[in-house]
Design an enzyme around this catalytic site. Structure first.
Site, PDB file in Angstrom:
ATOM      1  N   GLY A 126       1.324 -18.730  87.020  1.00  0.00           N
ATOM      2  CA  GLY A 126       1.076 -20.110  86.632  1.00  0.00           C
ATOM      3  C   GLY A 126      -0.397 -20.344  86.384  1.00  0.00           C
ATOM      4  O   GLY A 126      -1.264 -19.583  86.842  1.00  0.00           O
ATOM      5  N   GLY A 149       4.176 -16.222  88.764  1.00  0.00           N
ATOM      6  CA  GLY A 149       5.185 -16.886  87.952  1.00  0.00           C
ATOM      7  C   GLY A 149       5.838 -15.981  86.938  1.00  0.00           C
ATOM      8  O   GLY A 149       6.981 -16.218  86.519  1.00  0.00           O
ATOM      9  N   GLU A 187      -0.619 -13.886  95.810  1.00  0.00           N
ATOM     10  CA  GLU A 187      -1.006 -15.251  96.163  1.00  0.00           C
ATOM     11  C   GLU A 187      -1.744 -15.405  97.484  1.00  0.00           C
ATOM     12  O   GLU A 187      -2.525 -16.348  97.648  1.00  0.00           O
ATOM     13  CB  GLU A 187       0.248 -16.151  96.177  1.00  0.00           C
ATOM     14  CG  GLU A 187       0.831 -16.443  94.809  1.00  0.00           C
ATOM     15  CD  GLU A 187       1.718 -15.342  94.275  1.00  0.00           C
ATOM     16  OE1 GLU A 187       2.246 -15.476  93.159  1.00  0.00           O
ATOM     17  OE2 GLU A 187       1.887 -14.311  94.977  1.00  0.00           O
ATOM     18  N   ASP A 206       5.759 -17.429  95.665  1.00  0.00           N
ATOM     19  CA  ASP A 206       6.743 -18.493  95.449  1.00  0.00           C
ATOM     20  C   ASP A 206       7.715 -18.093  94.330  1.00  0.00           C
ATOM     21  O   ASP A 206       8.129 -16.947  94.272  1.00  0.00           O
ATOM     22  CB  ASP A 206       6.032 -19.825  95.177  1.00  0.00           C
ATOM     23  CG  ASP A 206       5.202 -19.814  93.900  1.00  0.00           C
ATOM     24  OD1 ASP A 206       4.963 -18.734  93.319  1.00  0.00           O
ATOM     25  OD2 ASP A 206       4.780 -20.912  93.458  1.00  0.00           O
TER      26      ASP A 206
END
Length: 359
Positions: free
Chosen positions: A71, A119, A142, A150
């Site tokens: 992202g 992502g 991350e 995530d």
């Protein structure tokens, strides 16, 4: 290849025979996702699902550097620092896109060529047909920016053999294409120079083609991926990363010989202590979850809570804004991060993404 394309600035939608091809088109940004791209992908997938002339959907990235680096973290950083109430809008729409991919009614093929991180893993590894190449560099990095893995990876990583997923989530280190296959995040290895021919072959499938037909095409192009380092070190990984304490994992790594254990330990020690403990909690909770939706809901709550704290902003500052690679975490040590500190991230107090709780 013959076909037609609908082109926007950041996503190209192309029809090649019976194949619908989605091309992420931000090569200078390693095809990092923003909200407009998520919306375009979601609308396209819904339209392709209802199009009787589409047999398969293929996801790829423009440029030779990667499918998707994740992202657009800079935007989240800037919105969060400004206190924008819409900061979480990206996750509110990205996570349902991950769910859509995981439950897509037609064969979905992700070409994970080059960098596939964060992502980008969400866009690919939830699909039914995941293709890696010799250029694939996959990671969930991350914890190095004060965040956590995530996009539903708290559902995917616990399914990796043994504690492989725990190693990936905590260290954030890149893995090879063979490692990605071993960890269950990819299926087939195809040389990069063969990808255009692979798409051409897929485009020749009948509109009613099923997953078995796709697998037959993939098997024609697939070759052996080589040795997996994660598989080679599986015993050590399971021995050290099976604990529910990050401190114990680090302690066990310190007692191991060899470069792999040393690199793993050194990587973890550079990460945000809060992110490490939150990540381990999410991975353990993911292992006992009912399905992807439960994990996405938990991740959304954790991400929303992270915007209220120091480490995410400091991690992005150090990695992307100032690029000094010297984050100052708060708290700075694992011993200072208590279970009470982690509790707000997993209490589910930030609303829901899936009110009908689809499983």
């Amino acid at each position: 290849m013959q076909g037609s394309a609908a082109t926007s600035d950041e996503v190209i939608l192309e029809r090649i025979g019976s194949a619908a091809v989605i091309r992420l088109n931000r090569p200078k940004a390693l095809n990092s996702l923003n909200l407009a791209m998520v919306r375009t992908m979601c609308a396209a997938l819904e339209a392709f699902a209802d199009d009787a002339d589409v047999s398969v959907v293929v996801l790829t990235g423009e440029g030779e550097r990667g499918l998707c680096a994740g992202g657009d973290i800079r935007v989240l950083y800037e919105m969060g620092r400004a206190g924008d109430a819409e900061t979480t809008r990206f996750w509110r729409e990205e996570f349902p896109l991950n769910y859509l991919i995981a439950h897509y009614p037609k064969p979905y093929i992700a070409l994970m060529d080059g960098i596939t991180m964060g992502g980008g893993v969400g866009l690919s590894s939830h699909g039914r047909h995941r293709v890696v190449t010799e250029r694939t560099r996959l990671a969930m990095p991350e914890t190095g920016i004060g965040y956590f893995p995530d996009v539903g990876t708290s559902w995917l990583l616990p399914k990796a053999p043994g504690e492989t997923g725990t190693w990936m989530g905590l260290t954030g280190l890149e893995v090879s294409p063979s490692d990605a296959i071993f960890a269950g995040l990819a299926d087939d290895f195809v040389p990069a120079e063969q990808l255009s021919e692979l798409v051409k072959a897929l485009s020749g499938l009948a509109p009613e083609a099923d997953d078995e037909a796709v697998e037959a095409v993939l098997s024609w192009f697939a070759t052996a991926p080589g040795e997996s380092e994660l598989q080679k070190h599986r015993t050590l990984i399971d021995r050290c990363f099976g604990h529910d304490s990050v401190e114990q994992i680090i302690s066990d790594l310190e007692g191991e010989d060899g470069d792999f254990a040393r690199r793993s330990r050194e990587a973890i020690l550079k990460r945000s202590p809060t992110s490490l403990k939150l990540t381990l909690r999410l991975l353990r909770d993911g292992r006992n979850s009912s399905g992807l939706v439960e994990c996405l809901e938990r991740e959304f709550g954790a991400g929303t809570e992270i915007l209220c704290h120091h480490d995410f902003y400091e991690g992005v500052r150090a990695a992307i804004i100032d690029k000094d690679r010297n984050p100052k975490w708060s708290p700075p040590t694992l011993s200072e991060v208590t279970p009470d500190d982690i509790a707000p991230y997993v209490e589910g107090r930030h609303g829901t993404l899936f009110p009908e709780h689809r499983l």
